[in-house]
Design a protein around this motif. Sequence first.
Motif, PDB file in Angstrom:
ATOM      1  N   GLU A   4       0.674  -1.218   0.422  1.00  0.00           N
ATOM      2  CA  GLU A   4      -0.120  -0.341   0.506  1.00  0.00           C
ATOM      3  C   GLU A   4       0.751   1.493   0.238  1.00  0.00           C
TER       4      GLU A   4
ATOM      5  N   GLN B  41       1.381  -4.950  -9.063  1.00  0.00           N
ATOM      6  CA  GLN B  41       1.291  -4.171  -8.159  1.00  0.00           C
ATOM      7  C   GLN B  41      -0.150  -4.336  -7.809  1.00  0.00           C
ATOM      8  N   LEU B  42      -1.625  -4.988  -7.926  1.00  0.00           N
ATOM      9  CA  LEU B  42      -2.565  -5.225  -8.487  1.00  0.00           C
ATOM     10  C   LEU B  42      -2.267  -6.684  -7.921  1.00  0.00           C
TER      11      LEU B  42
ATOM     12  N   LEU C  76      -1.218  -7.319  -4.309  1.00  0.00           N
ATOM     13  CA  LEU C  76      -2.660  -6.708  -3.254  1.00  0.00           C
ATOM     14  C   LEU C  76      -3.856  -8.100  -3.268  1.00  0.00           C
TER      15      LEU C  76
ATOM     16  N   LYS D 297       0.199   5.036 -10.389  1.00  0.00           N
ATOM     17  CA  LYS D 297      -0.865   4.117 -10.780  1.00  0.00           C
ATOM     18  C   LYS D 297      -0.671   3.578 -10.420  1.00  0.00           C
ATOM     19  N   PRO D 298      -1.419   2.247  -9.682  1.00  0.00           N
ATOM     20  CA  PRO D 298      -0.829   0.615  -9.318  1.00  0.00           C
ATOM     21  C   PRO D 298      -0.474   0.465 -10.660  1.00  0.00           C
ATOM     22  N   THR D 299       0.493  -0.160 -10.548  1.00  0.00           N
ATOM     23  CA  THR D 299       0.527  -1.294 -12.149  1.00  0.00           C
ATOM     24  C   THR D 299       0.841  -2.359 -11.265  1.00  0.00           C
TER      25      THR D 299
ATOM     26  N   TYR E  33      -9.017  -7.101  -6.807  1.00  0.00           N
ATOM     27  CA  TYR E  33      -7.795  -6.854  -7.138  1.00  0.00           C
ATOM     28  C   TYR E  33      -7.205  -7.829  -8.815  1.00  0.00           C
TER      29      TYR E  33
ATOM     30  N   GLU F  64       4.031   1.332  -1.824  1.00  0.00           N
ATOM     31  CA  GLU F  64       4.601   1.564  -2.639  1.00  0.00           C
ATOM     32  C   GLU F  64       3.438   2.486  -3.799  1.00  0.00           C
ATOM     33  N   VAL F  65       2.154   1.943  -3.739  1.00  0.00           N
ATOM     34  CA  VAL F  65       1.094   2.502  -4.589  1.00  0.00           C
ATOM     35  C   VAL F  65       1.292   3.848  -4.396  1.00  0.00           C
ATOM     36  N   GLN F  66       1.034   4.183  -3.054  1.00  0.00           N
ATOM     37  CA  GLN F  66       0.473   5.219  -2.363  1.00  0.00           C
ATOM     38  C   GLN F  66       1.717   6.527  -3.443  1.00  0.00           C
TER      39      GLN F  66
END
Length: 652
Positions: free
Chosen positions: A194, A207-208, A211, A202-204, A227, A196-198
């Motif tokens: 979370e 990352q999705l 998650l 935009k989430p890669t 996700y 790293e996403v922040q």
Amino acid sequence: MLVAKKSKPLLTACLIARNEAENIEHCLASLKPVVDEIVLVDTGSTDETVDIARRYGARVYHQPWEDDFSAPRNRGLEEARGEWILVIDADERLVPVDRKFLRRLLRQTPYEGFFITVNNILEPEKAPEVSAPVFRLFRNRPWYRFSGRVHEQILPAIYRAGGQVAHLDLNLEHIGYTREKQREKRGRNLRLLEREVQEGTKPTPFQLYNLGMEHLRDGDPDRGREYLKEAWEVDGVAERPFGTALIRRLVLTLIQAGAWDEALKYVEEGIEKFPDFADLHYFRGQILKEKGEPGAALDEFRRCLSLPRQLRYPHLKGVNGYRTWFEIGLIHEKLGNQVEAREAYLKALEEKPDLVPALDRLAGLLTSAGGSKGEIEIRERLRRQIAEGSTDAYRYLTARLLLDNRAWKEALTFLCQVGEDSPYFLPAQREVAFVNLLLGEPAQALQALKRLAESQDFVADAWAHTVLLGLMEEKGAGELPPVKMDWAPKCEEAAWKLLDQLVAAQEFDLFEKALVMFELLGREEAWISLELGKFLYRKGFTQVAVEQLVKAYKEGYRDVESLSIFGDICFEDGEYEDAARYYEEATDEDDPGARVYVALAKCYLHQKRFETALDRVREGLKRYQDSQLLAGLEAVVKKLAGEEVPVAARVH
């Protein structure tokens, strides 16, 4: 004086660890015969991790933990002197490998790195063994460095440099952690993801995906699935290294949620991208089986068996063999094809002799079988197969076969000899409970049921037998044990299994009383009549079976099997017009099977309606193009209908 120049190490194993004393020694012991050096970056151990590593000759470096896995990983790469790097975790083991072969390959290969295979043994606890490709072996170059706070990657750096990679048949075993440590890891990983996403815009997709996986592990499947779906919808994600793992896990979690239609949608998307991915075909077979399409499911499982193991795909152990044979056996057993079911279970057991469910089903089929030469040969084949393996398996099978002759006390002797640490112990306890109930020993039965109730795998059996115990003690339905909703499907299966045993034991009064199990499970009376009628027909009780099926039919409850039963009975009585009407009705179902079209055509042939028979055969061939039976019948019917028959068909 000339001094020989020391050769550069070829292979360095790099680890990061903190407080891994209970795991790391086995890891290091597996590396010692293969690698030239071991580099450990410790991030703050307070146990004996560092001392153990030094005993194995590891060079140890210390780096404070800064909520970033890439930092200690890259520190290890900076300190490594080998030409190649093998990244391994403390809870993993390197499976023995031909050292000379590996070193020769590393010296000669043009590739910059390799995916190898990690086999998950106990992650999560009691889960089936799953193998997955992981990128862990690569050349030691200063421009190859890890990125990402968690689930760190080095492959993007290699791709950016134009490097090519391949798959290598080198294996790690992942042993896993205790439940407490797993919870600790999940919380940490989610927090880092979370964060790293922040830090990004935009989430890669990666990352999705991660998650989703972390939420699944954390017990939040709904959020995890969302996700995973979001990741899968990104253009080009299937071509990413994690694409196969993503679609596999998405389909699996939808299956676990019982979302069959949605699971089918995604599995078909996955098969379109990865047509030789055996796990996806296995899942599709499971979905079709649950959707009531046994013919299509069998086709899918057979396709699964024909596919070779691919190192580039995640892999559920046994999908190319015993696991799929077991599923084929279940379908044939449900369809009443006992010979095919027995052969499928035998094939599963040939590959995995300790596959308890297969032995359990096979023993049940043999118990209900006659004493023909073929049945005796199958029994002896199975006895020989397991006699040299598990003694407890032999005891369990012997007991099940003794039950065939209603030799309760003799069977009980063998059942009670099965050891508590054996995989056959709980199946044996289920039979102990049943036999003691029949022998009028409720206290001993209850003791066995308590053991069953402690296992998630046998809690449904415990429930069904407890209901039977209550009925024998003449308790009212309101006093019988309730069913938790998430138990219901397994309880239903256990109920049918128990009813099957009662029929074999000729306990017909108890059988009738035990039908209350389905009322407790919330089933409607018409549904009970339908399923009971089919069950009784398979057991040879035709008259009472038809009574139940007629009752269900009048209430609008019917399916391919029940309609085929009506058709078969009418056909045997020479009532071909009525038989055809029932078979026609069966063809309106989603997957009637080629057999229904064959039976329908025969009805019209008996009525000398040759063109109608030919029409039905051709309709069947449109749905079941691979049916040799329909193809052969078409040639015959064409001749009767006056159409020209091809030479090949006449010769055939």
